[in-house]
Design a protein around this motif. Structure first.
Motif, PDB file in Angstrom:
ATOM      1  N   UNK B  11       0.809  -1.223   0.000  1.00 34.97           N
ATOM      2  CA  UNK B  11       0.000   0.000   0.000  1.00 34.97           C
ATOM      3  C   UNK B  11       0.838   1.268   0.000  1.00 34.97           C
ATOM      4  N   UNK B  12       2.127   1.157   0.257  1.00 33.61           N
ATOM      5  CA  UNK B  12       2.954   2.368   0.275  1.00 33.61           C
ATOM      6  C   UNK B  12       3.403   2.759  -1.136  1.00 33.61           C
ATOM      7  N   UNK B  13       3.156   1.875  -2.107  1.00 38.48           N
ATOM      8  CA  UNK B  13       3.580   2.181  -3.481  1.00 38.48           C
ATOM      9  C   UNK B  13       2.765   3.334  -4.072  1.00 38.48           C
ATOM     10  N   UNK B  14       3.432   4.206  -4.822  1.00 35.31           N
ATOM     11  CA  UNK B  14       2.748   5.332  -5.449  1.00 35.31           C
ATOM     12  C   UNK B  14       2.039   4.887  -6.728  1.00 35.31           C
ATOM     13  N   UNK B  15       1.076   5.687  -7.142  1.00 37.05           N
ATOM     14  CA  UNK B  15       0.359   5.405  -8.385  1.00 37.05           C
ATOM     15  C   UNK B  15      -0.882   4.558  -8.138  1.00 37.05           C
ATOM     16  N   UNK B  16      -1.456   4.060  -9.227  1.00 40.44           N
ATOM     17  CA  UNK B  16      -2.644   3.210  -9.087  1.00 40.44           C
ATOM     18  C   UNK B  16      -2.244   1.752  -9.039  1.00 40.44           C
ATOM     19  N   UNK B  17      -2.756   1.047  -8.070  1.00 45.25           N
ATOM     20  CA  UNK B  17      -2.499  -0.390  -7.967  1.00 45.25           C
ATOM     21  C   UNK B  17      -3.831  -1.108  -7.804  1.00 45.25           C
ATOM     22  N   UNK B  18      -4.014  -2.168  -8.590  1.00 48.90           N
ATOM     23  CA  UNK B  18      -5.174  -3.033  -8.380  1.00 48.90           C
ATOM     24  C   UNK B  18      -4.698  -4.304  -7.706  1.00 48.90           C
ATOM     25  N   UNK B  19      -5.299  -4.654  -6.619  1.00 46.74           N
ATOM     26  CA  UNK B  19      -4.927  -5.884  -5.928  1.00 46.74           C
ATOM     27  C   UNK B  19      -6.119  -6.471  -5.217  1.00 46.74           C
ATOM     28  N   UNK B  20      -5.843  -7.291  -4.228  1.00 41.80           N
ATOM     29  CA  UNK B  20      -6.931  -7.941  -3.498  1.00 41.80           C
ATOM     30  C   UNK B  20      -6.667  -7.946  -1.994  1.00 41.80           C
ATOM     31  N   UNK B  21      -7.763  -7.934  -1.251  1.00 41.44           N
ATOM     32  CA  UNK B  21      -7.724  -8.241   0.176  1.00 41.44           C
ATOM     33  C   UNK B  21      -8.159  -9.702   0.288  1.00 41.44           C
ATOM     34  N   UNK B  22      -7.269 -10.531   0.794  1.00 40.09           N
ATOM     35  CA  UNK B  22      -7.580 -11.959   0.886  1.00 40.09           C
ATOM     36  C   UNK B  22      -8.104 -12.286   2.285  1.00 40.09           C
ATOM     37  N   UNK B  23      -9.325 -12.827   2.309  1.00 42.31           N
ATOM     38  CA  UNK B  23      -9.949 -13.275   3.556  1.00 42.31           C
ATOM     39  C   UNK B  23      -9.751 -14.786   3.627  1.00 42.31           C
ATOM     40  N   UNK B  24      -9.046 -15.284   4.660  1.00 42.26           N
ATOM     41  CA  UNK B  24      -8.695 -16.712   4.681  1.00 42.26           C
ATOM     42  C   UNK B  24      -9.907 -17.631   4.662  1.00 42.26           C
TER      43      UNK B  24
END
Lengths: 332, 332
Positions: B11-24
């Protein structure tokens, strides 16, 4: 207890009568008593107004009841029989089909005396209510998950005289849209039974989405216009205001081929409103697959110049589910 | 496979990032991957926008996604993390609660790592998303069966400074209504967890009824106004047009005592619209019992001068079901 359907009052009596249509009990449930109002001023047109065929379309039951007070003051001739709720178990369950037997009342006409409850309702309506009327208004709506304009609808009919009379009656509501839709032959619909008797049948599709005070006022105005056109009431018709306009247009569509379907399952985002004119390539909606983000969104575009007459509420949809319905001005 | 919730990106990376929150995964279902977008322009306000807590409220998921393209062009500083859908199983089922365990996600915060799926989602959000933000917008709506104006809402807060900052933020959306509602203490709500950390939490209730293109445009305008007010974007806020007006009002209500309940089961007919001002005795709606006709209709009237801020869609309702919600201008 009688095993045949019956009315609890004499329909030839003048004045206003409140009574019931009794649908006999069967193996699946007790007898049903459907409230019926008869407003009889003697000679003249004989009209039947029905609502609540589908239990998640409450515009009809509400507007049908509203007409009673107005008719008591204004009716000059003829007879109006009003049945606000044809299918009480479906209305109580807020479900399209009857919860007891899972059947769609508008697919089982003319019904069966010894059938399940939905078939017994259809049988009672066919035997006792239809013979009382020359003209029938059946009040439906597109249900809570669609945006749909207040409209009257009919299908292409083989008899050109009946077709002309039906369209004239449908247009007399002066609702924002009059729709002639062709869809695959569906047995058991009430219209087919009525039309086979040479009678005028108009299906009102009184909007979709939330049943609001604003919408109900439009639908009531449409019904009043139709009663004035029939000659039951003296007065002048008015175009109700819908989306800042007072106008009507007559459209045609092929129900199946004019349906825009979702290309995948995901969240449907509507990008236009009902009665919007769109050109080939215009954006109608966007489908967002669930597992990923913007990169995979799928634009749903107009295949040709047309009018969007119904659009799904933003919601999760399955692949191949209809999300928009398209039409064109009727070629007369 | 990891048994703790995690983010698939830094989350500290600059710019737009698409990722996921993984719920175990747990005993009741496999792991869930919730799409997350981070738009990071460095120093500045840190905002979290969440939608889709309840699966029958799709305004939030749609509008949250829409903001991404706009932010890519306009954001000047700070970080916006967007999670359009907090509860994918509920959205796929179009149900308020999670179908797998029957729980309401907004009643189980801060969640449990070893709980059922809804509790695991809440746990992942509490541990990984909340610490990333100073301000949280949670996008809800009143669902398909109510007419409700686009609004931001909050509750009375014990800390006067947090209350003032929260109301200022809620009003910055410039939606037609800003609501301060008091209702019985409900444990497990996301707002309580956030507010206990001294952060600003605004719940947007983005309307009710059909999710339409017209409504979505209003909600998007409200979110843009809020992002401008936060300083993430340069620009001028505008009042969106709702029911021909460009204005906002701040109201207060006691959720429980200001609820008009149905006195019987039957068909509810709405007789006024949201944000209507009514006087004592004015007609708000009519309840029509099912078995009989006009004679038994029950008028529902305003108990005092007030504003109707929510009204049920015309539908079959049970006795004691809420059909209208009333409010008054906030006394500051």
């Amino acid at each position: 207890m009688s095993a045949v359907p019956h009315l609890t009052f004499d329909v030839s009596r003048l004045g206003m009568i409140e009574g019931h249509l009794v649908v006999p009990k069967g193996a699946d449930c007790e007898a049903l008593s459907l409230p019926v109002i008869s407003l009889n001023k003697g000679e003249g047109p004989r009209l039947l107004i029905t609502g609540g065929c589908h239990g998640d379309e409450l515009e009809g039951p509400i507007v049908a009841r509203r007409l009673v007070d107005w008719l008591l003051e204004t009716q000059t001739c003829g007879r109006v029989v009003i049945v606000p709720v044809l299918n009480p178990p479906a209305v109580q369950a807020s479900s399209r089909n009857t919860p007891i037997d899972g059947l769609n009342l508008n697919r089982v006409f003319p019904g069966r005396a010894d059938g399940s409850v939905t078939e017994r309702i259809a049988n009672a309506v066919s035997r006792l209510l239809l013979p009382m009327a020359d003209t029938i208004f059946d009040l439906h709506s597109f249900g809570p998950m669609w945006e749909f304009p207040p409209a009257t609808t009919t299908h292409p009919l083989a008899d050109p005289d009946l077709m002309a009379r039906t369209i004239r009656m449908a247009e007399a509501f002066k609702l924002p849209m009059t729709m002639v839709w062709e869809h695959p032959e569906t047995p058991g619909m009430l219209d087919l039974v009525v039309q086979s008797q040479g009678k005028v049948f108009v299906c009102a599709e009184l909007g979709g989405g939330t049943v609001s005070a604003e919408g109900l006022a439009i639908y009531e105005a449409g019904l009043r216009n139709a009663l004035i056109a029939l000659g039951l009431v003296e007065g002048e018709a008015e175009y109700p205001t819908f989306r800042h306009k007072k106008s009507t247009q007559i459209l045609e569509t092929q129900r199946s081929s004019d349906e825009l379907k979702s290309p995948a399952s995901g969240i449907f985002e509507p990008r236009c409103s009902v009665l919007d004119n769109v050109h080939e390539g215009d954006l109608i909606g966007i489908l967002h697959p669930m597992g990923s983000l913007s990169t995979d969104a799928i634009d749903l575009r107009a295949p040709e110049m047309c009018i969007v007459y119904a659009i799904r509420s933003g919601a999760y949809v399955n692949i191949n589910e209809g999300v928009a319905l398209l039409a064109r001005p009727l070629k007369r």
